[in-house]
Design an enzyme around this catalytic site. Structure first.
Site, PDB file in Angstrom:
ATOM      1  N   CYS A   1       0.050   1.169   7.286  1.00  0.00           N
ATOM      2  CA  CYS A   1      -0.517   1.472   5.962  1.00  0.00           C
ATOM      3  C   CYS A   1      -1.814   2.254   6.100  1.00  0.00           C
ATOM      4  CB  CYS A   1      -0.745   0.190   5.171  1.00  0.00           C
ATOM      5  SG  CYS A   1       0.801  -0.559   4.634  1.00  0.00           S
TER       6      CYS A   1
ATOM      7  N   GLU B   1       0.839  -1.209   0.000  1.00  0.00           N
ATOM      8  CA  GLU B   1       0.000   0.000   0.000  1.00  0.00           C
ATOM      9  C   GLU B   1       0.870   1.253   0.000  1.00  0.00           C
ATOM     10  OE1 GLU B   1      -0.024  -2.615   2.017  1.00  0.00           O
ATOM     11  OE2 GLU B   1      -1.946  -2.895   2.997  1.00  0.00           O
TER      12      GLU B   1
HETATM   13  O1  LIG Z   1      -0.430  -3.850   5.291  1.00  0.00           O
HETATM   14  C1  LIG Z   1       0.373  -4.734   4.917  1.00  0.00           C
HETATM   15  C2  LIG Z   1       0.781  -5.747   5.763  1.00  0.00           C
HETATM   16  C3  LIG Z   1       1.762  -6.594   5.364  1.00  0.00           C
HETATM   17  N1  LIG Z   1       2.313  -6.465   4.126  1.00  0.00           N
HETATM   18  C4  LIG Z   1       3.400  -7.353   3.739  1.00  0.00           C
HETATM   19  C5  LIG Z   1       4.621  -7.274   4.612  1.00  0.00           C
HETATM   20  C6  LIG Z   1       5.199  -8.638   4.508  1.00  0.00           C
HETATM   21  O2  LIG Z   1       6.044  -8.703   3.343  1.00  0.00           O
HETATM   22  C7  LIG Z   1       3.978  -9.532   4.308  1.00  0.00           C
HETATM   23  C8  LIG Z   1       3.481 -10.161   5.586  1.00  0.00           C
HETATM   24  O3  LIG Z   1       4.291 -11.255   5.860  1.00  0.00           O
HETATM   25  P1  LIG Z   1       3.801 -12.466   6.783  1.00  0.00           P
HETATM   26  O4  LIG Z   1       4.786 -13.557   6.514  1.00  0.00           O
HETATM   27  O5  LIG Z   1       2.405 -12.847   6.316  1.00  0.00           O
HETATM   28  O6  LIG Z   1       3.801 -11.981   8.195  1.00  0.00           O
HETATM   29  O7  LIG Z   1       2.948  -8.679   3.838  1.00  0.00           O
HETATM   30  C9  LIG Z   1       1.857  -5.514   3.257  1.00  0.00           C
HETATM   31  O8  LIG Z   1       2.343  -5.401   2.116  1.00  0.00           O
HETATM   32  N2  LIG Z   1       0.877  -4.688   3.671  1.00  0.00           N
HETATM   33 ZN   LIG Z   2       1.106  -2.252   5.999  1.00  0.00          ZN
END
Ligand SMILES: O=c1ccn([C@H]2C[C@H](O)[C@@H](COP(=O)(O)O)O2)c(=O)[nH]1
Ligand SMILES: [Zn+2]
Length: 161
Positions: free
Chosen positions: A108, A81
């Site tokens: 975010c 985001e």
């Molecule tokens: O709002 C969000 C929350 C998380 N992400 C991304 C950050 C990480 O690369 C993954 C989450 O990793 P997990 O292994 O599932 O904990 O997702 C995002 O882009 N936006």
């Molecule tokens: Zn985030």
């Protein structure tokens, strides 16, 4: 023949599809997240996916979820985001919509609110019970950002090149 084709993509299918495609660029082995920002008249403004900042190599920085904080991805990865917001070069995002494949975290949510995005369409909400997502929803509610879950249609889209 003077009537239009049936079975074309809805706006939500189209923009969530673009967000999903964007997420497919992510190198995160566990969660690939994609985001697509759209104007109120349905023009795509920006896209993003989760990844390390420019200059921070995907092969050198850690993708681990567990371990010492400095050895996990969490301190380094830019969320999809935020990347979509930062990738926009056109000025204001006031009144825009965001399509995102995972419900935004609290950080975010702050960026979404401050950018003036007013509508959020999300797909997966797998971290719904975490403090981060609970705080995110609290802020989005308070700031008047409308959000709803994407209704999956079961349509399969294949890409062949
Ligand atoms: O709002 C969000 C929350 C998380 N992400 C991304 C950050 C990480 O690369 C993954 C989450 O990793 P997990 O292994 O599932 O904990 O997702 C995002 O882009 N936006
Ligand atoms: Zn985030």
């Amino acid at each position: 023949m003077n009537h239009k084709r049936e079975g074309y993509l809805t706006w939500d299918e189209y923009f969530m599809g673009v967000a999903m495609l964007s997420g497919m660029r992510s190198k995160d082995p566990n969660s690939q997240v994609g985001a697509c920002i759209v104007s109120d008249d349905n023009k795509i403004l920006s896209m993003g996916y989760n990844g390390f900042p420019k200059g921070c190599s995907d092969d050198e920085f850690p993708w681990a979820r567990e371990g010492e904080p400095l050895d996990t991805k969490y301190l380094y990865v830019t969320h999809s985001e935020l990347n979509a917001i930062l990738n926009y070069r056109g000025g204001s995002l006031e009144g825009a919509k965001m399509y995102v494949t995972l419900f935004p975290c609290n950080e975010c949510a702050k960026a979404i609110i401050q950018a003036g995005i007013k509508t959020l369409v999300y797909d997966c909400d797998k971290y719904a019970s975490t403090p981060s997502v609970l705080a995110s929803k609290r802020m989005l509610d308070s700031a008047g950002v409308r959000y709803y879950q994407y209704k999956r249609t079961g349509r399969e889209i294949s890409l062949t090149v």
